[in-house]
Design a protein around this motif. Structure first.
Motif, short mmCIF file in Angstrom:
data_model
loop_
_atom_site.label_atom_id
_atom_site.label_comp_id
_atom_site.label_asym_id
_atom_site.label_seq_id
_atom_site.Cartn_x
_atom_site.Cartn_y
_atom_site.Cartn_z
N ASP A 79 -41.53 -109.45 118.11
CA ASP A 79 -41.68 -110.88 118.34
C ASP A 79 -41.85 -111.06 119.85
O ASP A 79 -40.88 -111.24 120.59
N GLN A 80 -43.10 -110.96 120.31
CA GLN A 80 -43.37 -110.97 121.74
C GLN A 80 -42.97 -112.28 122.41
O GLN A 80 -42.52 -112.28 123.55
N ASP A 81 -43.08 -113.40 121.68
CA ASP A 81 -42.72 -114.70 122.26
C ASP A 81 -41.25 -114.77 122.65
O ASP A 81 -40.88 -115.48 123.58
N ASN A 82 -40.40 -114.03 121.91
CA ASN A 82 -38.96 -114.05 122.18
C ASN A 82 -38.44 -112.73 122.74
O ASN A 82 -37.23 -112.54 122.81
N SER A 83 -39.34 -111.82 123.11
CA SER A 83 -38.97 -110.50 123.65
C SER A 83 -37.99 -109.78 122.74
O SER A 83 -37.06 -109.12 123.20
N THR A 84 -38.21 -109.91 121.43
CA THR A 84 -37.29 -109.34 120.45
C THR A 84 -38.03 -108.33 119.57
O THR A 84 -39.12 -108.61 119.08
N VAL A 85 -37.40 -107.18 119.38
CA VAL A 85 -37.92 -106.14 118.51
C VAL A 85 -36.91 -105.94 117.38
O VAL A 85 -35.71 -105.87 117.62
N ILE A 86 -37.43 -105.87 116.16
CA ILE A 86 -36.60 -105.68 114.97
C ILE A 86 -36.96 -104.33 114.37
O ILE A 86 -38.13 -104.05 114.12
N VAL A 87 -35.95 -103.50 114.14
CA VAL A 87 -36.16 -102.19 113.54
C VAL A 87 -35.34 -102.12 112.25
O VAL A 87 -34.13 -102.36 112.27
N VAL A 88 -36.00 -101.79 111.17
CA VAL A 88 -35.33 -101.50 109.91
C VAL A 88 -35.38 -99.99 109.75
O VAL A 88 -36.46 -99.40 109.81
N TRP A 89 -34.21 -99.39 109.57
CA TRP A 89 -34.17 -97.93 109.54
C TRP A 89 -33.04 -97.40 108.67
O TRP A 89 -32.06 -98.09 108.41
N ASP A 90 -33.24 -96.17 108.19
CA ASP A 90 -32.24 -95.47 107.41
C ASP A 90 -31.65 -94.37 108.28
O ASP A 90 -32.40 -93.64 108.95
N GLY A 91 -30.33 -94.26 108.26
CA GLY A 91 -29.66 -93.23 109.02
C GLY A 91 -28.79 -92.39 108.12
O GLY A 91 -28.32 -92.86 107.08
N GLN A 92 -28.58 -91.15 108.52
CA GLN A 92 -27.66 -90.30 107.76
C GLN A 92 -27.16 -89.17 108.62
O GLN A 92 -27.73 -88.86 109.67
N GLY A 93 -26.07 -88.58 108.17
CA GLY A 93 -25.47 -87.43 108.83
C GLY A 93 -24.38 -86.88 107.95
O GLY A 93 -23.98 -87.49 106.95
N THR A 94 -23.87 -85.71 108.33
CA THR A 94 -22.77 -85.08 107.61
C THR A 94 -21.49 -85.30 108.41
O THR A 94 -21.45 -85.02 109.61
#
Length: 137
Positions: A79-94
């Motif tokens: 969202d360049q007008d609001n200098s906002t970046v949205i990331v949808v992501w999956d994370g995992q670890g042991t």
């Protein structure tokens, strides 16, 4: 300096590859809010508080051979007008207990000068709380 989207995408790729960590793009005076009702849901006043109360104890719950990191970076919205970046992501670890932890996150990050100055995180609070309460750092 690249676009905000490029800065965030590069930080996530480095984290996923194990060559860096997303905190490299956090401003010292960043505020961060974790929504919902997880064990750590609240507004953090600065990066150090967020690191001390959430990220370091969270990371300490994972094995060094398979630490928590992004395994799938879904869409990244800019969202360049609001200098906002949205990331949808999956994370995992042991975990250090030998169990797998997986969760899906949506992070909304407002940037200034190439650094995140405000963030908001959404995730499965039940899965997070099971990790937080069930695995000792």
């Amino acid at each position: 300096m690249g676009s905000n989207r490029d800065i965030v995408a590069d930080a996530f790729r480095s984290w996923a590859d194990g060559t860096g960590y997303v905190t490299s793009i956090f401003a010292d005076n960043m505020t961060w809010e974790i929504t919902g009702r997880s064990a750590v849901s609240k507004k953090y006043a600065n990066t150090q508080q967020f690191l001390d109360e959430v990220l370091h104890p969270f990371g300490a719950r994972f094995s060094s051979s398979d630490p928590f990191r992004p395994v799938s970076i879904r869409p990244i919205y800019d969202d360049q007008d609001n200098s906002t970046v949205i990331v949808v992501w999956d994370g995992q670890g042991t975990t250090t207990a030998g169990t797998a932890y997986r969760n899906t996150y949506a992070w909304f990050m407002t940037l200034s000068g190439g650094k995140v100055i405000d963030g908001t995180a959404f995730y499965d609070s039940i899965a997070f709380n099971e990790l937080w309460d069930g695995v000792t750092p």
